[in-house]
Structures are given as structure tokens and as C-alpha cells.
Scaffold this motif. Structure first.
Motif, PDB file in Angstrom:
ATOM      1  N   ILE A 285      -5.442  11.606  -7.803  1.00 14.46           N
ATOM      2  CA  ILE A 285      -6.216  11.727  -6.568  1.00 14.46           C
ATOM      3  C   ILE A 285      -6.838  10.377  -6.233  1.00 14.46           C
ATOM      4  O   ILE A 285      -7.411   9.715  -7.099  1.00 14.46           O
ATOM      5  CB  ILE A 285      -7.313  12.799  -6.726  1.00 14.46           C
ATOM      6  N   TYR A 286      -6.719   9.973  -4.980  1.00 14.62           N
ATOM      7  CA  TYR A 286      -7.261   8.673  -4.571  1.00 14.62           C
ATOM      8  C   TYR A 286      -7.870   8.779  -3.186  1.00 14.62           C
ATOM      9  O   TYR A 286      -7.609   9.723  -2.438  1.00 14.62           O
ATOM     10  CB  TYR A 286      -6.168   7.596  -4.585  1.00 14.62           C
ATOM     11  N   VAL A 287      -8.698   7.792  -2.865  1.00 14.27           N
ATOM     12  CA  VAL A 287      -9.231   7.665  -1.512  1.00 14.27           C
ATOM     13  C   VAL A 287      -8.904   6.260  -1.007  1.00 14.27           C
ATOM     14  O   VAL A 287      -8.853   5.303  -1.788  1.00 14.27           O
ATOM     15  CB  VAL A 287     -10.749   7.914  -1.449  1.00 14.27           C
ATOM     16  N   LYS A 288      -8.689   6.149   0.295  1.00 13.01           N
ATOM     17  CA  LYS A 288      -8.406   4.864   0.921  1.00 13.01           C
ATOM     18  C   LYS A 288      -9.653   4.368   1.645  1.00 13.01           C
ATOM     19  O   LYS A 288     -10.472   5.163   2.108  1.00 13.01           O
ATOM     20  CB  LYS A 288      -7.256   4.992   1.928  1.00 13.01           C
TER      21      LYS A 288
ATOM     22  N   GLN B 235     -13.692   4.137 -13.125  1.00 19.41           N
ATOM     23  CA  GLN B 235     -13.434   3.961 -11.707  1.00 19.41           C
ATOM     24  C   GLN B 235     -12.659   2.665 -11.459  1.00 19.41           C
ATOM     25  O   GLN B 235     -13.091   1.581 -11.860  1.00 19.41           O
ATOM     26  CB  GLN B 235     -14.741   3.954 -10.921  1.00 19.41           C
ATOM     27  N   LEU B 236     -11.524   2.811 -10.778  1.00 23.13           N
ATOM     28  CA  LEU B 236     -10.627   1.688 -10.517  1.00 23.13           C
ATOM     29  C   LEU B 236     -10.332   1.575  -9.028  1.00 23.13           C
ATOM     30  O   LEU B 236     -10.397   2.560  -8.288  1.00 23.13           O
ATOM     31  CB  LEU B 236      -9.300   1.881 -11.263  1.00 23.13           C
ATOM     32  N   GLU B 237      -9.974   0.360  -8.606  1.00 21.81           N
ATOM     33  CA  GLU B 237      -9.514   0.102  -7.248  1.00 21.81           C
ATOM     34  C   GLU B 237      -8.288  -0.787  -7.285  1.00 21.81           C
ATOM     35  O   GLU B 237      -8.180  -1.667  -8.156  1.00 21.81           O
ATOM     36  CB  GLU B 237     -10.572  -0.655  -6.437  1.00 21.81           C
ATOM     37  N   LEU B 238      -7.389  -0.570  -6.358  1.00 22.79           N
ATOM     38  CA  LEU B 238      -6.343  -1.531  -6.045  1.00 22.79           C
ATOM     39  C   LEU B 238      -6.698  -2.141  -4.704  1.00 22.79           C
ATOM     40  O   LEU B 238      -6.836  -1.424  -3.708  1.00 22.79           O
ATOM     41  CB  LEU B 238      -4.973  -0.857  -5.971  1.00 22.79           C
TER      42      LEU B 238
ATOM     43  N   TYR C 288      -8.133  -0.944   0.399  1.00 20.18           N
ATOM     44  CA  TYR C 288      -8.109  -0.599  -1.016  1.00 20.18           C
ATOM     45  C   TYR C 288      -7.806   0.883  -1.172  1.00 20.18           C
ATOM     46  O   TYR C 288      -7.984   1.680  -0.243  1.00 20.18           O
ATOM     47  CB  TYR C 288      -9.437  -0.934  -1.692  1.00 20.18           C
ATOM     48  N   VAL C 289      -7.327   1.241  -2.361  1.00 25.22           N
ATOM     49  CA  VAL C 289      -7.287   2.641  -2.783  1.00 25.22           C
ATOM     50  C   VAL C 289      -8.101   2.747  -4.068  1.00 25.22           C
ATOM     51  O   VAL C 289      -8.024   1.873  -4.935  1.00 25.22           O
ATOM     52  CB  VAL C 289      -5.849   3.173  -2.993  1.00 25.22           C
TER      53      VAL C 289
ATOM     54  N   ILE D  21       0.817  -1.212   0.000  1.00 20.82           N
ATOM     55  CA  ILE D  21       0.000   0.000   0.000  1.00 20.82           C
ATOM     56  C   ILE D  21       0.855   1.269   0.000  1.00 20.82           C
ATOM     57  O   ILE D  21       0.546   2.242  -0.689  1.00 20.82           O
ATOM     58  CB  ILE D  21      -1.020   0.006   1.168  1.00 20.82           C
ATOM     59  N   ASP D  22       1.960   1.276   0.758  1.00 22.20           N
ATOM     60  CA  ASP D  22       2.821   2.468   0.779  1.00 22.20           C
ATOM     61  C   ASP D  22       3.392   2.757  -0.608  1.00 22.20           C
ATOM     62  O   ASP D  22       3.449   3.907  -1.047  1.00 22.20           O
ATOM     63  CB  ASP D  22       3.957   2.298   1.795  1.00 22.20           C
ATOM     64  N   PHE D  23       3.819   1.678  -1.290  1.00 21.47           N
ATOM     65  CA  PHE D  23       4.360   1.839  -2.643  1.00 21.47           C
ATOM     66  C   PHE D  23       3.322   2.485  -3.560  1.00 21.47           C
ATOM     67  O   PHE D  23       3.631   3.432  -4.302  1.00 21.47           O
ATOM     68  CB  PHE D  23       4.794   0.484  -3.207  1.00 21.47           C
TER      69      PHE D  23
END
Length: 311
Positions: free
Chosen positions: A104-107, A125-128, A115-116, A91-93
Motif C-alpha cells: 500500500i502506498y500514497v502519492k 517509513q520509506l519514500e521513493l 514521491y510515493v 513512477i509508473d514502473f
């Protein structure tokens, strides 16, 4: 019917300028452009496929880029979020990488996983999703090592005009297993190790409008053409309008629309993306369906020029 859908095969979306699409999915997200071809129904429009090193089922996202298309409107009958699986602990990476590219992202957290969430350049709209599911990617590109790289799909979120009808399809036709339900989301799971989650939002949503920044369809996996024909016959028996079997060169498939508005494709795992070029050459050359080879020169002149960063 004995055979089961094993998970997500691919997801196909409509986007804007092709070079922006290539730059984002390869240089920012680190996916591999595994196939550069054209729309079977419109040979003057690109069709890009991105995935892991070989483009295995469960890793391939595909796009129809349009330079002058209209903006889509997210709504019922669409995949609202496409989720990618990345290794737990990365997640830090990924936060630093998204910041580097001014994204711009939200956690958040759902069903016990972090997820982000963010958008691609054209509004998709995408998520990791940070998960232990799936094997580490063997594709390392543009500063993304295996221990941080996208493994493939985590899953997808469906919006529906009539969620109860889509729920019935998921459970009683497609036979996905309901594994959890929290707030307004039902989680379904299949047997694959990657691309095995479909979340259904239970709040009805008005009809969306297809266009740039929206998903056109979601494809689910079967092993081979025999299983595909079994599914076609079963769906017809249940009253669905099902397309003939389409030969997409890299897989064969059928299409049908469920009562909540979502367009599903069911696609075979094979023959795969190496049927017309070796693994080392994937995505480097324009590959055309055989019916368009006779007008290759004309097609190449009309397609906008693109540049793909070498690996």
C-alpha cells in the motif's frame, strides 16, 4: 572549521525477522546486500548493509534485525522517513511494482518533486522520490533496470522534541544550507549529489521509543579520519558529549546526540565495503569483527539461517 559534511553516509534502523528484511530490500526494492556481519556490541545479532553495487557512501542503509524485539514508537528524536532517489520518469514502473507485491502506498509532491510513500514489512517509513539528482545505479536486480533503480538516498526527515534547537544545530553546527521552507518543513541541503537532503519537521513531537520499525541513527559523511577528529574536537568545544572514534572496519566514526533528541553519527567515506571482500563477493559471506573470529562457530550456530537470492 573548513571541512564540511558532504551528506548522508548511512542510516541504521531496527527491524524484525532477518529473512523478511532481506527479501524486501533485495527482491522488492532491488538493493544489493553488500555486507552480512554482526552487531559490534551484540555478536549474536545480524547487521545487514544494503546499497548500490559497491555500497558507496550515500547509498547504504543498515539494519539490526531482531526476531523477538518489541515494536518501536515513532516520535521526537528520530528519523521519521527515509527517502530514496529514483530516476525521474520511473513512477509508473514503481507504482506497478508496489502493486505487484501488494504494498500500500500514497502519492504526493513536495518541494517540486513527486514521491510515493509506503512502509517496509516492519513499519519503517520509506519514500521513493523521483529526481534527476544522482547518477543512475549500476546495479540491476530482479527485474529492475538502471533507468528505474534506486540511486541511493534522496534524504531523510527528522522529528524533534525541540525543533528550534534542532534547527540551530542544522544551521550553525552541522552547517547544512537552508534552501526552502514550506508549511511545517524546513529543507536543508549539503554538497553531495546523492543523500544531500535533510527535512526538519517544525512541529514538536513527543519522545519516540526505540524498537522494530524505527531508525536508530543517521550518519553524515566526512572524507577521512583527520576530518573526523576535527569534528569531534569542535563538537566537544560546543558542549556536546561525543563518543571516542569507533573503528567499524568499513569506516571510522563518532556519535553524538543533539538537543532535539536525534542521534547523529559522523563517518568517514573510507576504507569502504571492499576492504575485506571484492565487489563481486559483497554480501555473500558472513564477515565478523576481528574480536569475534575466535567464536565464529558459536555465532554461526546461534544466528538464524537466511537465504539471499543470487544475482
Amino acid at each position: 572549521m573548513s571541512n564540511k559534511l558532504t551528506g548522508i553516509h548511512h542510516i541504521t534502523a531496527i527491524v524484525g525477522y532477518p529473512q523478511e528484511n532481506i527479501d524486501f530490500y533485495t527482491e522488492v526494492l532491488g538493493l544489493r546486500l553488500i555486507k552480512k556481519t554482526v552487531n559490534f556490541d551484540d555478536p549474536y545479532t545480524y547487521h545487514f548493509y544494503y546499497g548500490d553495487k559497491e555500497g558507496k557512501p550515500g547509498t547504504a542503509i543498515t539494519f539490526f534485525p531482531h526476531t523477538n524485539g518489541r515494536k518501536g514508537i515513532l516520535g521526537g528524536g528520530q528519523v521519521s522517513t527515509t527517502s530514496y532517489a529514483v530516476p525521474t520518469g520511473s513512477i509508473d514502473f514503481w507504482e506497478e511494482r508496489l502493486k505487484k507485491f501488494n504494498i500500500i502506498y500514497v502519492k504526493g509532491e513536495k518541494f517540486g518533486e513527486e514521491y510515493v510513500q509506503f512502509e517496509d514489512p516492519h513499519g519503517l517509513q520509506l519514500e521513493l522520490v523521483f529526481t534527476d539528482s544522482g547518477e543512475e545505479s549500476k546495479w540491476e536486480f530482479n527485474g529492475i533496470a538502471s533507468h528505474s533503480a534506486i540511486k541511493g538516498f534522496a534524504g531523510a526527515t527528522l522529528r524533534s522534541l525541540f525543533p528550534e534547537k534542532t534547527k540551530d544545530i542544522m544551521e550553525n553546527v552541522l552547517k547544512f544550507e537552508k534552501v526552502d521552507e514550506r508549511l511545517d518543513v524546513i529543507r536543508y541541503k549539503s554538497t553531495a549529489s546523492i543523500g544531500n537532503i535533510i527535512d526538519l519537521k517544525t512541529t514538536p513531537m513527543g519522545l519516540g521509543k526505540m524498537g522494530i520499525g524505527t531508525v536508530h541513527h543517521i550518519a553524515l559523511r566526512v572524507k577521512d579520519e583527520n576530518e573526523l577528529i576535527e569534528w569531534s574536537n569542535m563538537l566537544k568545544e560546543r558542549g556536546f558529549i561525543v563518543s571516542p572514534v569507533r573503528d567499524r572496519k568499513y569506516f571510522k566514526s563518532i556519535y553524538f546526540r543533539e538537543k532535539g533528541g536525534n542521534l547523529f553519527e559522523i563517518a568517514t567515506d573510507g576504507p569502504g565495503f571492499t576492504v575485506d571482500e571484492p565487489v563481486g563477493e559483497l554480501g555473500k559471506n558472513l564477515k565478523l569483527p576481528s574480536q569475534y573470529e575466535s567464536i565464529r562457530d558459536e555465532i554461526e550456530k546461534k544466528l538464524p539461517p537466511i537465504n539471499v537470492k543470487e544475482f
